[in-house]
Every structure is written in structure tokens, then in C-alpha cells.
Design an enzyme around this catalytic site. Structure first.
Site, PDB file in Angstrom:
ATOM      1  N   TYR A 177       7.946  -0.926   4.234  1.00 58.74           N
ATOM      2  CA  TYR A 177       9.574  -1.360   4.138  1.00 58.74           C
ATOM      3  C   TYR A 177       9.959  -1.780   5.375  1.00 58.74           C
ATOM      4  CZ  TYR A 177      10.137   2.734   6.981  1.00 58.74           C
ATOM      5  OH  TYR A 177      10.058   3.751   8.161  1.00 58.74           O
ATOM      6  N   CYS A 178      11.120  -2.347   5.254  1.00 58.22           N
ATOM      7  CA  CYS A 178      11.826  -3.027   6.607  1.00 58.22           C
ATOM      8  C   CYS A 178      13.460  -2.696   6.243  1.00 58.22           C
ATOM      9  CB  CYS A 178      11.481  -4.244   6.650  1.00 58.22           C
ATOM     10  SG  CYS A 178      11.887  -5.652   5.463  1.00 58.22           S
ATOM     11  N   THR A 179      14.348  -3.364   7.377  1.00 61.97           N
ATOM     12  CA  THR A 179      15.743  -3.384   6.960  1.00 61.97           C
ATOM     13  C   THR A 179      16.232  -3.823   5.612  1.00 61.97           C
ATOM     14  OG1 THR A 179      15.555  -3.901   9.660  1.00 61.97           O
ATOM     15  CG2 THR A 179      17.861  -3.695   8.263  1.00 61.97           C
ATOM     16  N   GLY A 181      14.419  -6.094   3.570  1.00 61.11           N
ATOM     17  CA  GLY A 181      13.298  -6.465   2.808  1.00 61.11           C
ATOM     18  C   GLY A 181      12.679  -7.922   3.024  1.00 61.11           C
ATOM     19  N   ILE A 206      15.821  -0.795   3.390  1.00 61.24           N
ATOM     20  CA  ILE A 206      16.498   0.514   3.659  1.00 61.24           C
ATOM     21  C   ILE A 206      17.912   0.511   3.491  1.00 61.24           C
ATOM     22  CG2 ILE A 206      17.074   2.077   5.813  1.00 61.24           C
ATOM     23  CD1 ILE A 206      14.793   0.595   7.386  1.00 61.24           C
TER      24      ILE A 206
END
Ligand code: ZN
Ligand code: ZN
Length: 322
Positions: A177-179, A181, A206
Site C-alpha cells: 500500500y501507499c498514499t 496507489g 490509504i
């Protein structure tokens, strides 16, 4: 609060022919719609975060979706009562996220996209490793409960960490996951390339998980790249994971150090903010260039010399050889 503005976060991996020329076209579209923010145009796609009046943002999304190249762009839309940026920058770069992985094309192969709900159902299963592919300053203020984080200052360093990950987690299901995508598209594709077999990614990152799955088990705040610095995600079981840089009590109040030369992004509690006059250390407090502290810890970058048309007037390379 009057939420007549929107903040958009989006990306799209798509082949753009003549990307430098398309940059000009895209810049004009943003000017027409009075958008502010940062957009990267590259041969491999678009990556942007912009703010504007709600109707202008809606029109922008409509125009992008109408272009077959960007039809699948997934926008994260946050209502706001004002612009989240003070300038508009539309830049051409060789990659939409600097990763050093230009040879990895997520359109050919990437990790399986999980909806926020699917991610939530999978993340605590026994054979699963939740992997945060963001940098130190991001995961230090917020991350998923039990996530594996990487000690990296920039996404470019991600590939260097893969051998280490391989040793520990090669046979596990990896959920990245990241901020928003975008990093996961490349990170998960690279993990597959490196021999991992079960790789999944949180689609929309997220931000979307907060909007659609209530943000459950995301601890702390999510670092963002606009004037808000960090935003709340978790409406179910929120916690604070970071501590004040000065006094070490729990705090998620992200600020920039008032010394522009330092400009450290750290949590500093309200009390220490006042006591230190916005600085992260005694040294920074006494620095001759220290900016006045207005209680926010956010400093408008100088608008002096800013020109919204910047980018059009770059020197064209001459093709003439003498
Ligand atoms: Zn403090
Ligand atoms: Zn400092």
C-alpha cells in the site's frame, strides 16, 4: 464550513506519444479550469494532485475520462473549503514516480488490485504481510497496524530493499500500500519481476481506504503532498503513533521547522510549537533566517517570480548542427 472546492489525487499509467507536447496541452486545460497543484506528464502516464472549485474539478475529471488514454484514471476526491495549493506546476519528467524502474511496465503485469474492502478482509490473515512502500517521513506519522515499513528516504531506494524482503517474506502473500496507489503499481510489479508469486496492492491507496472502508486499523495520520501536510484517515479506531520531536509526548501535529534551511517535516506538539517558536531545535530557533511562526507550522513558499505559464517558455532545443 463551505466545501465548494475539491482536492483531487490521481494517476494513470498510459502511453503518451509526444509527452512534452502533451504537457503544453494539459497545462492549458488546467489554466482554463483555474486549477492549482502539481502534475507530472511523462511518456508512461500522468500523476497529479490539484485543487479547484468543485465544478472545475468535475469538468477536469470529465475531460480526462473522455480521453481514451486516461479513461481508467481513478480519482480520489476530497471536499475542501479552499484551494490546497498556491501554484500550478505541470512538468514533463521521464517517470511519473521517480523509481529508477522505467523498464517495469505495470500495464503488462502488476500486483492484483484489491478494493479497500477486500484489503481489509485480507490484511490480518496468517500468511499475509502488509508492506508499506512509502518513505520514512510518511510512515513515521501513520501506517497500518502490523505493517512492514522500509527505512528509505525516497521511493528510488525501494529496489535496494527487495533482497531483504525476499529473504524474509518470499513465500507469503504480500499486500502493498501507499498514499494513492501509484507507487504500488511499480512496487508490486517489481516484486513479481523479482520472483515473488503472491502480490496484491491496495487500489486507490490509504486515501481511498479511508473514504470507503472507514480507515480501520490505520494508525496515525496519512502524510499528503498539499497544504494540509497530513490528514485523518481512520474513523473507526484512530490512534496516534508519532511523538513530539521536542518533548516526546504523543503528537501527530505535523509541521515544517520554521528555519527554512532545515525545513524538517516532524510532529511538534502545540505547546512546544509555541515554546520553540516553530523551530525543531534551539539551533533552528536562533537561525537568522527563521520564519515567523503563526501557529500552523506551514509556510507559504514565496510567490515572487511565480508565473502560471511557467513551462511554456522553456528553450526549445535546436536541431541544427553546424
Ligand atoms: Zn512537545
Ligand atoms: Zn530545524
Amino acid at each position: 464550513m463551505n466545501k465548494s472546492y475539491s482536492i483531487l489525487l490521481y494517476y494513470c499509467y498510459a502511453q503518451i506519444e509526444n509527452a512534452e507536447a502533451y504537457r503544453d496541452e494539459h497545462h492549458l486545460l488546467c489554466l482554463e479550469l483555474n486549477l492549482l497543484g502539481r502534475i507530472i506528464v511523462s511518456d508512461e502516464g500522468l500523476n497529479g494532485t490539484v485543487s479547484g472549485l468543485k465544478e472545475d474539478c468535475n469538468e477536469y475529471m470529465r475531460r480526462l475520462h473522455a480521453d481514451p488514454r486516461f479513461a481508467k484514471t481513478d480519482f480520489k476526491v476530497d471536499p475542501s473549503d479552499a484551494h490546497a495549493f498556491t501554484k500550478l506546476h505541470v512538468r514533463y519528467k521521464p517517470e511519473i514516480v521517480h523509481s529508477g524502474l522505467r523498464h517495469i511496465d505495470p500495464n503488462l503485469r502488476t500486483g492484483v488490485h484489491l478494493s479497500p474492502q477486500e484489503f481489509k478482509e485480507l490484511k490480518d490473515k496468517e500468511d499475509v504481510v502488509v508492506l508499506d512502500v512509502r518513505s520514512d517521513y510518511e510512515h513515521s506519522v501513520g501506517r497500518f497496524k502490523n505493517a512492514v515499513t522500509l527505512d528509505i528516504e525516497n521511493f528510488r531506494e525501494f529496489p535496494d530493499k527487495v533482497d531483504e524482503l525476499k529473504e524474509k517474506y518470499k513465500d507469503k502473500k504480500i499486500l502493498t500500500y501507499c498514499t494513492g496507489g501509484i507507487k504500488c503499481e511499480k512496487a508490486s510489479a517489481f516484486l513479481l519481476d523479482q520472483g515473488f508469486e503472491n502480490v496484491y496492492q491496495l487500489h486507490g491507496g490509504i486515501i481511498k481506504y479511508g473514504m470507503e472502508a472507514g480507515g480501520e486499523d490505520f494508525e496515525g495520520k496519512c502524510y499528503v503532498f498539499d497544504n494540509r501536510v497530513a490528514v485523518d484517515v481512520n474513523k473507526v479506531n484512530p490512534t496516534i503513533v508519532s511523538t513530539c520531536h521536542v518533548c516526546s509526548t504523543k503528537s501527530d501535529r505535523m509541521v515544517n521547522c520554521a528555519n527554512p534551511v532545515c525545513n524538517l517535516h516532524v510532529p511538534i506538539c502545540e505547546e512546544c510549537g509555541v515554546k520553540m517558536d516553530g523551530a525543531c531545535s534551539d539551533e533552528c530557533k536562533e537561525h537568522p533566517e527563521k520564519r515567523p511562526y503563526d501557529g500552523t507550522g506551514y509556510y507559504q513558499k514565496e510567490l515572487n517570480g511565480y508565473n502560471p505559464l511557467k513551462g511554456f517558455n522553456r528553450k526549445k532545443k535546436s536541431n541544427v548542427n553546424v
